[in-house]
Each structure stands twice: as structure tokens, then as C-alpha cells.
Design an enzyme around this catalytic site. Structure first.
Site, PDB file in Angstrom:
ATOM      1  N   HIS A 109      57.490   3.610  40.551  1.00 12.71           N
ATOM      2  CA  HIS A 109      58.223   4.872  40.512  1.00 12.71           C
ATOM      3  C   HIS A 109      57.372   5.957  39.860  1.00 12.71           C
ATOM      4  O   HIS A 109      57.485   7.140  40.212  1.00 12.71           O
ATOM      5  CB  HIS A 109      59.554   4.702  39.789  1.00 12.71           C
ATOM      6  CG  HIS A 109      60.643   4.246  40.700  1.00 12.71           C
ATOM      7  ND1 HIS A 109      61.242   5.070  41.622  1.00 12.71           N
ATOM      8  CD2 HIS A 109      61.229   3.039  40.850  1.00 12.71           C
ATOM      9  CE1 HIS A 109      62.149   4.396  42.306  1.00 12.71           C
ATOM     10  NE2 HIS A 109      62.159   3.157  41.849  1.00 12.71           N
TER      11      HIS A 109
ATOM     12  N   HIS B 105      70.110   2.201  47.247  1.00 11.43           N
ATOM     13  CA  HIS B 105      69.787   0.800  46.980  1.00 11.43           C
ATOM     14  C   HIS B 105      70.156  -0.099  48.143  1.00 11.43           C
ATOM     15  O   HIS B 105      69.654  -1.209  48.249  1.00 11.43           O
ATOM     16  CB  HIS B 105      70.550   0.300  45.747  1.00 11.43           C
ATOM     17  CG  HIS B 105      70.242   1.043  44.506  1.00 11.43           C
ATOM     18  ND1 HIS B 105      71.010   2.080  44.051  1.00 11.43           N
ATOM     19  CD2 HIS B 105      69.232   0.896  43.635  1.00 11.43           C
ATOM     20  CE1 HIS B 105      70.487   2.549  42.942  1.00 11.43           C
ATOM     21  NE2 HIS B 105      69.407   1.849  42.670  1.00 11.43           N
TER      22      HIS B 105
ATOM     23  N   TYR C  69      65.650  11.741  45.444  1.00 14.19           N
ATOM     24  CA  TYR C  69      66.431  10.516  45.294  1.00 14.19           C
ATOM     25  C   TYR C  69      67.815  10.688  45.911  1.00 14.19           C
ATOM     26  O   TYR C  69      68.841  10.722  45.236  1.00 14.19           O
ATOM     27  CB  TYR C  69      66.530  10.148  43.820  1.00 14.19           C
ATOM     28  CG  TYR C  69      66.794   8.679  43.622  1.00 14.19           C
ATOM     29  CD1 TYR C  69      65.790   7.748  43.855  1.00 14.19           C
ATOM     30  CD2 TYR C  69      68.038   8.234  43.239  1.00 14.19           C
ATOM     31  CE1 TYR C  69      66.025   6.396  43.693  1.00 14.19           C
ATOM     32  CE2 TYR C  69      68.285   6.884  43.075  1.00 14.19           C
ATOM     33  CZ  TYR C  69      67.277   5.969  43.308  1.00 14.19           C
ATOM     34  OH  TYR C  69      67.519   4.634  43.156  1.00 14.19           O
TER      35      TYR C  69
END
Length: 354
Positions: free
Chosen positions: A176, A274, A187
Site C-alpha cells: 500500500h 475487499h 479507494y
């Protein structure tokens, strides 16, 4: 991996939906449920303030460093204040504390992948010191990158072991940092899922390179070893078979899709970052096994070339990223090469390209 909304560089390995499931089951795992609730409270606090418990400034990106490995591990002593007390610096002997020594070694293994395979010195490409804090908080169920350093909790002992046990977690978090200095992916939605996927991909490659594993031999698991024997699961995520990493009566079943037919449209989890990261994860796995040998060499090189290309779009979508990897393969290996064909076939198999 979750990036706290108020600050897109504060990224943690365990997504909030998984912590929420644990927090809802005090009847089964009381200590884990309480630890998950505390961890979720920090998510809320950071979302509101954008601040973690930092008590000392980490080196800024504008500071000049020599391009060599320099690691420092700190001990938060179960407080949520950073960076904590320095306990191991570059070149010093092992401490006997597994969390400290595993983290120190993991920092070195991650640095080695980027330097040896791609000629990159540290996360910023200019030798930035690698900083990490262990023993963060009390039974803290997470690990994260905060824009300047990595932080690891000890886990609750019922669901999660200490987070330093998994090298893929350390490689994921530091990646990251690499993304922060290269692709700068936002994001949210597909760009956020690519952010997560890249961290999973290179976190996996850190482990594979250290162990000398070929694409065929590797486990392709992220977070292997984190779960206690109480959990029916092998890892947080699987690149080889998204959706199969765990199937547990408390955690539920791994919800990641492996291709676009299972793409999850949602407003939660920053648009499912995710969840949908399983799709580009699987594409990388497929390209790697088609090419054979060591995945960090050809497939990894193509993915690295892609994110370091100038003017890479921060709001990149899956199709744009797929096309960029094919272009990167052709640029390095030639149009019609085995490499470009393998990459194109992988994206077609996950239904991102037709």
C-alpha cells in the site's frame, strides 16, 4: 484491507464486514467479539477525525534517504499510540519477541522483492526507512499502513493470532505504501478493488520469493496462519480460488467473486473493494500459472510496469487496468508474445475482457 475513509492512506488488512460478524457473536467467542468491537470503534474514530494515535512524526516523503535497507521496529506496549518504543533497528540482533523479529524479517523480505525483482529501493523508490509498530492496542484484530509506517496488532487469541505471523500481511501493507507513491489509486469502487488486489498480489509474491516457490507450488493465500484452530478457514483471501478462503459458522463464507459474473454492486465497503478485488486477484493468478516459473518474474514484472507507468489513472477501472497490463506486456516482451497472450487470456477468463 480497508483504507479509512477520512484518510486514504490508512489501510487495514481485515475488512469491517468481517469484524462486524465477529462482534455480533459474543455467545461463541466473547474475547474476540469484544476485540472486534474495539477495532471497529477505531475505524469510526479515524473516519471522523482522520487521526490515529501518532506521537512522533515519521519521515516525510520529501526527505532524502540513501537507497539501502533500513528497518526500525517499535513496541506500542498495547497502547494505541504511535510509533512506540524502539526495540529493534537495522543490523541489531533478534530480540526473542516473535512479533518484533517476524516483523523485522518481513520488512526485509518485502524490501528484497522490490529491490531484487524490480530495482525499487523501498516503498518510495528512494530508500525510505521501513518503520513498523507491533503490540498495538489490546487484542487488536488488525494490521494497517497509515501512510508512513506499518502497524500490527496481536489478535484476540480466539479468531486471530498475532498479525506478524503472516508474511503476506506484511508484504500487503507495505505494498500500500508502494501504491501510495506510484498508481495512487483512489479507494473506491473498481479503483479501490485494484488497490486491494495489488496489495494482495505483491504480498503473495513477497512470500513466494522468500520461499523460492514457483507459481505452481505457491499457496496463493493472503493471511495464511492468522486464524486460530477455532476457525474453519485457511486464510483471509485466496487468489487461486476466490470465495474459498474460509467457511465458518461465525465468519460466514468467504464472499469474494472470482470473475465478473459474481461482481458485487454495493455502496458499503467503499463500493465492495475487499469483495471485488478477488476478480483482478484471480486474473493475476491465471496469468502466472500460464506463464509458469516464478510469478514475480514475468507476471509480477508486467503488473509492476503497469502501476509505475507515468500518468496512470487514479480512478482506473478493471477494463482499463486489464488493457494497461496487456500494453505493458507488449512493451516489455513484444506484441503477440507468450506473456501478452497469457495476460489477455487471464482477463478474458475472469470476464473483464471479451
Amino acid at each position: 484491507m480497508t483504507c479509512f475513509p477520512a484518510s486514504p492512506t490508512n489501510c487495514s488488512i481485515v475488512p469491517p464486514y468481517l469484524l462486524s460478524r465477529i462482534a455480533e457473536r459474543p455467545d461463541r467467542l466473547a474475547a474476540a467479539a469484544e476485540a472486534a468491537r474495539r477495532t471497529l470503534m477505531e475505524f469510526s474514530s479515524v473516519a471522523e477525525t482522520g487521526q490515529l494515535g501518532r506521537t512522533a512524526k515519521a519521515p516525510s516523503s520529501g526527505t532524502a534517504f540513501s537507497p539501502k535497507l533500513r528497518r526500525t521496529v517499535y513496541d506500542a506496549m498495547h497502547r494505541q499510540e504511535l510509533p512506540g518504543r524502539e526495540v529493534r533497528a537495522e543490523g541489531s540482533a533478534s530480540t526473542g519477541d516473535p512479533a518484533v523479529d517476524e516483523t523485522y524479517d518481513g520488512l526485509g523480505a518485502t524490501y528484497a522483492l522490490y529491490e531484487d525483482a524490480y530495482g525499487r529501493s523501498s516503498v518510495d523508490g528512494a530508500g525510505q526507512p521501513l518503520l513498523a509498530t507491533v503490540h498495538y492496542g489490546r487484542d487488536y484484530d488488525n494490521a494497517f499502513w497509515d501512510g508512513a509506517q506499518m502497524v500490527l496488532g496481536d489478535g484476540d487469541g480466539e479468531v486471530f493470532e498475532r498479525f506478524s505471523k503472516s508474511l503476506t500481511v506484511i508484504g500487503h501493507e507495505l505494498t500500500h505504501g508502494v501504491i501510495q507513491y506510484t498508481a495512487k489509486l483512489v479507494y473506491q469502487d473498481q479503483a479501490g478493488a485494484l488497490n486491494e488486489s495489488l496489495a494482495d498480489v505483491f504480498g503473495s509474491l513477497v512470500e513466494q520469493k522468500l520461499l523460492g516457490q514457483t507459481a505452481a507450488d505457491a499457496s496463493w493465500l493472503v493471511g495464511e496462519g492468522l486464524f486460530t484452530p477455532e476457525v474453519s478457514g485457511s486464510a483471509l483471501r485466496s487468489l487461486a480460488a476466490p470465495g474459498t478462503a474460509y467457511d465458518d459458522d461465525v465468519l460466514g463464507k468467504d464472499p469474494q467473486p472470482a470473475d465478473m459474473s459474481g461482481y458485487i454492486e454495493t455502496t458499503s465497503d467503499n463500493g465492495g473493494v475487499h469483495l471485488n478485488s478477488g476478480i483482478p486477484n484471480h486474473a493475476f493468478y491465471l496469468a502466472s500459472v500460464r506463464l509458469g516459473g516464478y510469478a514475480w518474474e514475468r507476471a509480477g514484472q508486467i503488473w509492476y510496469d503497469t502501476i509505475t507507468e507515468p500518468n496512470f489513472p487514479a480512478d482506473c477501472t478493471f477494463p482499463v487496468f486489464a488493457a494497461a497490463t496487456i500494453t505493458a506486456a507488449e512493451k516489455r516482451y513484444g506484441a503477440g508474445s507468450e506473456e501478452s497472450s497469457a495476460v489477455q487470456a487471464a482477463w478474458q477468463e475472469v470476464n473483464v475482457m471479451v
